[in-house]
Design an enzyme around this catalytic site. Structure first.
Site, PDB file in Angstrom:
ATOM      1  N   ARG A 110       5.900  -7.497 -14.123  1.00 64.32           N
ATOM      2  CA  ARG A 110       5.971  -6.392 -13.150  1.00 64.32           C
ATOM      3  C   ARG A 110       6.431  -6.997 -11.824  1.00 64.32           C
ATOM      4  O   ARG A 110       5.936  -8.055 -11.432  1.00 64.32           O
ATOM      5  CB  ARG A 110       4.601  -5.688 -12.989  1.00 64.32           C
ATOM      6  N   ASN A 117       2.327  -0.236  -1.433  1.00 63.69           N
ATOM      7  CA  ASN A 117       1.277   0.245  -2.354  1.00 63.69           C
ATOM      8  C   ASN A 117       1.832   1.398  -3.189  1.00 63.69           C
ATOM      9  O   ASN A 117       2.989   1.810  -3.045  1.00 63.69           O
ATOM     10  CB  ASN A 117       0.027   0.664  -1.569  1.00 63.69           C
ATOM     11  N   LYS A 118       1.019   1.904  -4.044  1.00 70.98           N
ATOM     12  CA  LYS A 118       1.396   2.971  -4.987  1.00 70.98           C
ATOM     13  C   LYS A 118       2.157   4.094  -4.283  1.00 70.98           C
ATOM     14  O   LYS A 118       1.794   4.509  -3.178  1.00 70.98           O
ATOM     15  CB  LYS A 118       0.109   3.494  -5.643  1.00 70.98           C
ATOM     16  N   ASP A 157      -0.312  -3.724  -3.184  1.00 72.96           N
ATOM     17  CA  ASP A 157       0.250  -4.668  -4.158  1.00 72.96           C
ATOM     18  C   ASP A 157       0.945  -5.835  -3.485  1.00 72.96           C
ATOM     19  O   ASP A 157       1.193  -6.861  -4.100  1.00 72.96           O
ATOM     20  CB  ASP A 157       1.243  -3.948  -5.076  1.00 72.96           C
ATOM     21  N   GLN A 183      -3.656   7.359 -12.089  1.00 69.27           N
ATOM     22  CA  GLN A 183      -4.698   6.318 -11.994  1.00 69.27           C
ATOM     23  C   GLN A 183      -5.885   6.788 -11.156  1.00 69.27           C
ATOM     24  O   GLN A 183      -7.004   6.318 -11.338  1.00 69.27           O
ATOM     25  CB  GLN A 183      -4.146   5.028 -11.357  1.00 69.27           C
ATOM     26  N   ARG A 204      -3.839  -3.330 -15.067  1.00 70.56           N
ATOM     27  CA  ARG A 204      -3.004  -2.999 -13.917  1.00 70.56           C
ATOM     28  C   ARG A 204      -3.831  -3.181 -12.654  1.00 70.56           C
ATOM     29  O   ARG A 204      -5.012  -3.493 -12.727  1.00 70.56           O
ATOM     30  CB  ARG A 204      -2.354  -1.602 -14.028  1.00 70.56           C
ATOM     31  N   GLY A 205      -3.166  -3.003 -11.512  1.00 69.57           N
ATOM     32  CA  GLY A 205      -3.842  -3.325 -10.249  1.00 69.57           C
ATOM     33  C   GLY A 205      -3.499  -4.777  -9.912  1.00 69.57           C
ATOM     34  O   GLY A 205      -3.554  -5.650 -10.792  1.00 69.57           O
ATOM     35  N   ALA A 206      -3.125  -5.003  -8.648  1.00 68.53           N
ATOM     36  CA  ALA A 206      -2.562  -6.307  -8.278  1.00 68.53           C
ATOM     37  C   ALA A 206      -3.457  -7.509  -8.636  1.00 68.53           C
ATOM     38  O   ALA A 206      -3.006  -8.430  -9.326  1.00 68.53           O
ATOM     39  CB  ALA A 206      -2.212  -6.283  -6.794  1.00 68.53           C
TER      40      ALA A 206
HETATM   41  O1  MRU Z   1       0.753   0.628 -10.797  1.00 71.38           O
HETATM   42  P1  MRU Z   1      -0.659   0.168 -10.624  1.00 71.38           P
HETATM   43  O2  MRU Z   1      -1.672   1.049 -11.261  1.00 71.38           O
HETATM   44  O3  MRU Z   1      -0.823  -1.283 -11.022  1.00 71.38           O
HETATM   45  O4  MRU Z   1      -0.841   0.249  -9.061  1.00 71.38           O
HETATM   46  C1  MRU Z   1      -2.044  -0.124  -8.478  1.00 71.38           C
HETATM   47  C2  MRU Z   1      -2.080   0.118  -7.032  1.00 71.38           C
HETATM   48  O5  MRU Z   1      -1.168   0.639  -6.432  1.00 71.38           O
HETATM   49  C3  MRU Z   1      -3.280  -0.378  -6.320  1.00 71.38           C
HETATM   50  O6  MRU Z   1      -3.474   0.348  -5.147  1.00 71.38           O
HETATM   51  C4  MRU Z   1      -3.065  -1.845  -5.929  1.00 71.38           C
HETATM   52  O7  MRU Z   1      -2.675  -2.615  -7.006  1.00 71.38           O
HETATM   53  C5  MRU Z   1      -4.253  -2.393  -5.298  1.00 71.38           C
HETATM   54  S1  MRU Z   1      -5.370  -3.016  -6.465  1.00 71.38           S
HETATM   55  C6  MRU Z   1      -6.822  -3.442  -5.767  1.00 71.38           C
END
Ligand code: MRU
Length: 357
Positions: free
Chosen positions: A88, A250-251, A240, A199, A51-53
């Protein structure tokens, strides 16, 4: 960065398979998993083993190489590309990586498709590592400035995990923190727990611990009072998808933190590689916001006293819940964007000048 003292990347190709760190098992278990087919890659993204963009973009890139290995028919590659992009919806890096690999594949002889796709996936990873390193060096300048004025520990608040585990290495939001720590600047990180998947607690605190960086986990609602008390010098978060207007997706919960920062004059920075910029969408209401299974709210997983991992129901059995995974922070609440090319204003002008578009 390190886990148990050993250097890792989050994804790599070895002995004909793609290797990932299964992030659903952290922090209690460190498990390296093999991805051998494109379905494995799609499932790893959907289930958030990765996970993470930037990392899901890289996984999708490797996923195309795995698809070609199974069947190099163009129809199969196209179908696999669509499945990867749809795994996603919010992070733009998925589309970006899949388009980049597919562009590279046009006009390539079928027997060379796999090698070209694999090489491009590795190129995407190496580029991300360099970009994240530069983000760190740019963000370091802000931390240094605060330290010069304050002459005491710099307290940084972050949300979710925009750490090295969300990228290939270094992270985006954490890279300036790692660089400051390496330079001997005392830093302390307030880590938002980041419900429902935690996370922040499970991944950000874990990776900061592994690098010896002081950090404290707080509930997602604690940042506001800490800012009122002057206990947050700056916020750095990841993203993201950032629009060319400077609006940041973002999250979930990032927006509320930005509002609190604005109200308390706390600088609020967003760190991102250019692969996370959506140059097409102009209206943030058009960003697809992922809605995940409500079971992520109603159930929680943890380790019991016998070290068994257990999942338990924490809500009333018949209550309804809603699980939106991302929100939007309008550009006006963002102090600056920390990119691989430098720090710019979160605005159309700022981004245009920085990236020459
Ligand atoms: O749902 P996730 O865990 O994939 O979400 C991740 C985030 O929101 C991060 O802040 C984002 O992807 C930045 S990653 C460097």
């Amino acid at each position: 960065m390190r886990i148990l003292g050993k250097e890792y990347r989050t994804i790599w190709y070895e002995n004909d398979v793609v290797k990932i760190i299964d992030q659903t098992k952290l922090p209690h278990n460190f498990i390296i998993k093999n991805l051998e087919t494109v379905d494995h890659a799609v499932n790893a993204i959907k289930s958030m083993e990765v996970r993470g963009a930037p990392l899901i973009g890289a996984t999708a890139a490797y996923g195309i190489a795995l698809a070609i290995k199974e069947n190099n028919d163009l129809k199969f590659i196209k179908k696999s590309s669509e499945e990867l992009v749809n795994a996603r919806p919010t992070a733009i890096n998925l589309q970006w990586a899949v388009h980049r690999i597919n562009n590279k594949l046009s006009f390539i002889k079928s027997e060379d498709l796999f090698d070209v796709a694999l090489k491009e996936a590795e190129e995407i990873c190496n580029e991300d590592i360099n970009f994240c390193k530069n983000i760190g060096l740019e963000g370091l300048k802000i931390i240094e400035k605060i330290y010069e004025e304050k002459k005491n520990t710099v307290n940084i608040l972050t949300h979710c995990n925009a750490g090295w585990l969300a990228t290939i290495n270094w992270g985006t939001a954490t890279s300036p923190i790692y660089h400051a720590h390496k330079k001997g600047i005392p830093v302390h990180v307030w880590v938002d727990e980041t419900r429902p998947r935690n996370q922040g607690a499970n991944l950000t605190s874990f990776e900061l611990n592994e690098e010896g960086i002081p950090n404290t986990i707080i509930t997602d609602n604690t940042g506001g009072i800490l800012m009122q008390r002057g206990e947050v010098d700056m916020c750095i978060v990841g993203t993201d998808r950032t629009l060319s207007t400077g609006d940041v997706c973002n999250k979930i919960g990032t927006y509320l933190k930005a509002l609190a920062a604005h109200d308390n004059n706390v600088p609020f920075y967003v760190a991102l590689p250019s692969s996370t910029i959506d140059w097409e969408t102009k209206d943030y209401n058009k960003i697809p916001i992922e809605e995940r299974n409500s079971e992520e709210l109603s159930h929680i997983e943890g380790k019991d006293e016998k070290n068994n991992i257990k999942k338990v129901l924490i809500y009333p059995e018949n209550s309804k819940s809603m699980n939106l995974a991302f929100d939007i922070t309008p550009a006006k609440y963002v102090t600056g964007l920390i990119t691989e090319k430098g720090i710019c204003q979160a605005s159309a002008v700022g981004l245009k000048q920085m990236f020459n578009r």
